[in-house]
Design a protein around this motif. Structure first.
Motif, PDB file in Angstrom:
ATOM      1  N   UNK A  89      12.594  20.796 -28.118  1.00 22.42           N
ATOM      2  CA  UNK A  89      13.324  19.952 -27.131  1.00 22.42           C
ATOM      3  C   UNK A  89      13.092  20.933 -25.818  1.00 22.42           C
ATOM      4  N   UNK A  90      12.675  20.052 -24.714  1.00 24.68           N
ATOM      5  CA  UNK A  90      12.542  20.884 -23.426  1.00 24.68           C
ATOM      6  C   UNK A  90      13.054  19.934 -22.406  1.00 24.68           C
ATOM      7  N   UNK A  91      14.207  20.236 -21.761  1.00 30.41           N
ATOM      8  CA  UNK A  91      14.527  19.440 -20.640  1.00 30.41           C
ATOM      9  C   UNK A  91      14.076  19.712 -19.339  1.00 30.41           C
ATOM     10  N   UNK A  92      13.415  18.845 -18.518  1.00 29.26           N
ATOM     11  CA  UNK A  92      12.723  19.462 -17.596  1.00 29.26           C
ATOM     12  C   UNK A  92      12.800  18.010 -16.372  1.00 29.26           C
ATOM     13  N   UNK A  93      12.324  18.220 -15.251  1.00 36.92           N
ATOM     14  CA  UNK A  93      12.528  17.259 -14.054  1.00 36.92           C
ATOM     15  C   UNK A  93      11.014  16.323 -14.247  1.00 36.92           C
ATOM     16  N   UNK A  94      11.210  15.239 -13.790  1.00 37.06           N
ATOM     17  CA  UNK A  94      10.247  14.214 -14.016  1.00 37.06           C
ATOM     18  C   UNK A  94       8.742  15.033 -13.333  1.00 37.06           C
ATOM     19  N   UNK A  95       8.722  15.667 -12.566  1.00 33.05           N
ATOM     20  CA  UNK A  95       7.628  16.346 -12.130  1.00 33.05           C
ATOM     21  C   UNK A  95       7.100  17.279 -12.970  1.00 33.05           C
ATOM     22  N   UNK A  96       7.894  18.053 -13.875  1.00 32.32           N
ATOM     23  CA  UNK A  96       7.267  19.067 -14.362  1.00 32.32           C
ATOM     24  C   UNK A  96       6.925  18.636 -15.873  1.00 32.32           C
ATOM     25  N   UNK A  97       7.128  17.118 -16.471  1.00 29.87           N
ATOM     26  CA  UNK A  97       6.759  16.900 -17.492  1.00 29.87           C
ATOM     27  C   UNK A  97       5.098  16.971 -17.814  1.00 29.87           C
TER      28      UNK A  97
ATOM     29  N   UNK B 169       3.260  19.279 -16.996  1.00 26.18           N
ATOM     30  CA  UNK B 169       3.031  20.757 -17.146  1.00 26.18           C
ATOM     31  C   UNK B 169       3.328  20.999 -18.587  1.00 26.18           C
ATOM     32  N   UNK B 170       4.489  20.789 -19.008  1.00 26.61           N
ATOM     33  CA  UNK B 170       5.058  20.980 -20.386  1.00 26.61           C
ATOM     34  C   UNK B 170       4.089  20.439 -21.393  1.00 26.61           C
ATOM     35  N   UNK B 171       3.679  19.118 -21.081  1.00 25.14           N
ATOM     36  CA  UNK B 171       2.853  18.589 -21.968  1.00 25.14           C
ATOM     37  C   UNK B 171       1.414  19.203 -22.272  1.00 25.14           C
ATOM     38  N   UNK B 172       0.925  19.624 -20.947  1.00 22.08           N
ATOM     39  CA  UNK B 172      -0.497  20.496 -20.768  1.00 22.08           C
ATOM     40  C   UNK B 172      -0.329  21.820 -21.840  1.00 22.08           C
ATOM     41  N   UNK B 173       1.011  22.563 -21.638  1.00 19.06           N
ATOM     42  CA  UNK B 173       1.096  23.853 -22.475  1.00 19.06           C
ATOM     43  C   UNK B 173       1.178  23.451 -24.000  1.00 19.06           C
ATOM     44  N   UNK B 174       1.800  22.370 -24.220  1.00 19.36           N
ATOM     45  CA  UNK B 174       1.932  22.008 -25.621  1.00 19.36           C
ATOM     46  C   UNK B 174       0.603  21.660 -26.216  1.00 19.36           C
ATOM     47  N   UNK B 175      -0.367  20.960 -25.391  1.00 16.24           N
ATOM     48  CA  UNK B 175      -1.739  20.668 -25.754  1.00 16.24           C
ATOM     49  C   UNK B 175      -2.725  21.824 -26.141  1.00 16.24           C
ATOM     50  N   UNK B 176      -2.411  22.846 -25.002  1.00 19.09           N
ATOM     51  CA  UNK B 176      -3.072  24.081 -25.135  1.00 19.09           C
ATOM     52  C   UNK B 176      -2.932  24.883 -26.104  1.00 19.09           C
TER      53      UNK B 176
END
Length: 109
Positions: free
Chosen positions: A45-53, A55-62
């Protein structure tokens, strides 16, 4: 504010979490089970701003890798009479399932 829920394979969980922490994201880890093989998963579970979503998804994919695994076929759910002989089956495991959800309110106490 958004919450990203990522269901990843246990083998990938710590790697994803470490990279997210390194990039400054706070992560909550839940041990979960499910799926076809009833295998262990990790839900992050990662809480973040709309602008960083993204980036979070890209890290998970990588950091999440799909891989082939040989398992014994599960017993049939139909309860068929007769002899059941399990046999090895190659399946793809890993990767991630990601949900992005709006957060109405967030408080850190």
């Amino acid at each position: 504010m958004k919450i990203v829920l990522a269901i990843v394979h246990d083998d990938d969980g710590n790697r994803v979490m470490g990279e997210l922490n390194k990039e400054g994201f706070s992560v909550t880890k839940l041990a979960t089970t499910g799926g076809f093989l009833r295998a262990g998963n990790t839900t992050l579970l990662v809480g973040t701003s709309k602008e960083n979503v993204q980036t979070v998804i890209d890290i998970i994919k990588a950091k999440c890798m799909s891989r082939k695994q040989v398992v014994t076929s599960p017993t049939p759910a139909t309860g068929a009479a007769g002899v059941y002989v399990p046999y090895p089956v190659e399946v793809e495991v890993g990767g991630a399932t990601i949900f992005v959800v709006d957060v109405e309110r967030f408080e850190k106490v």
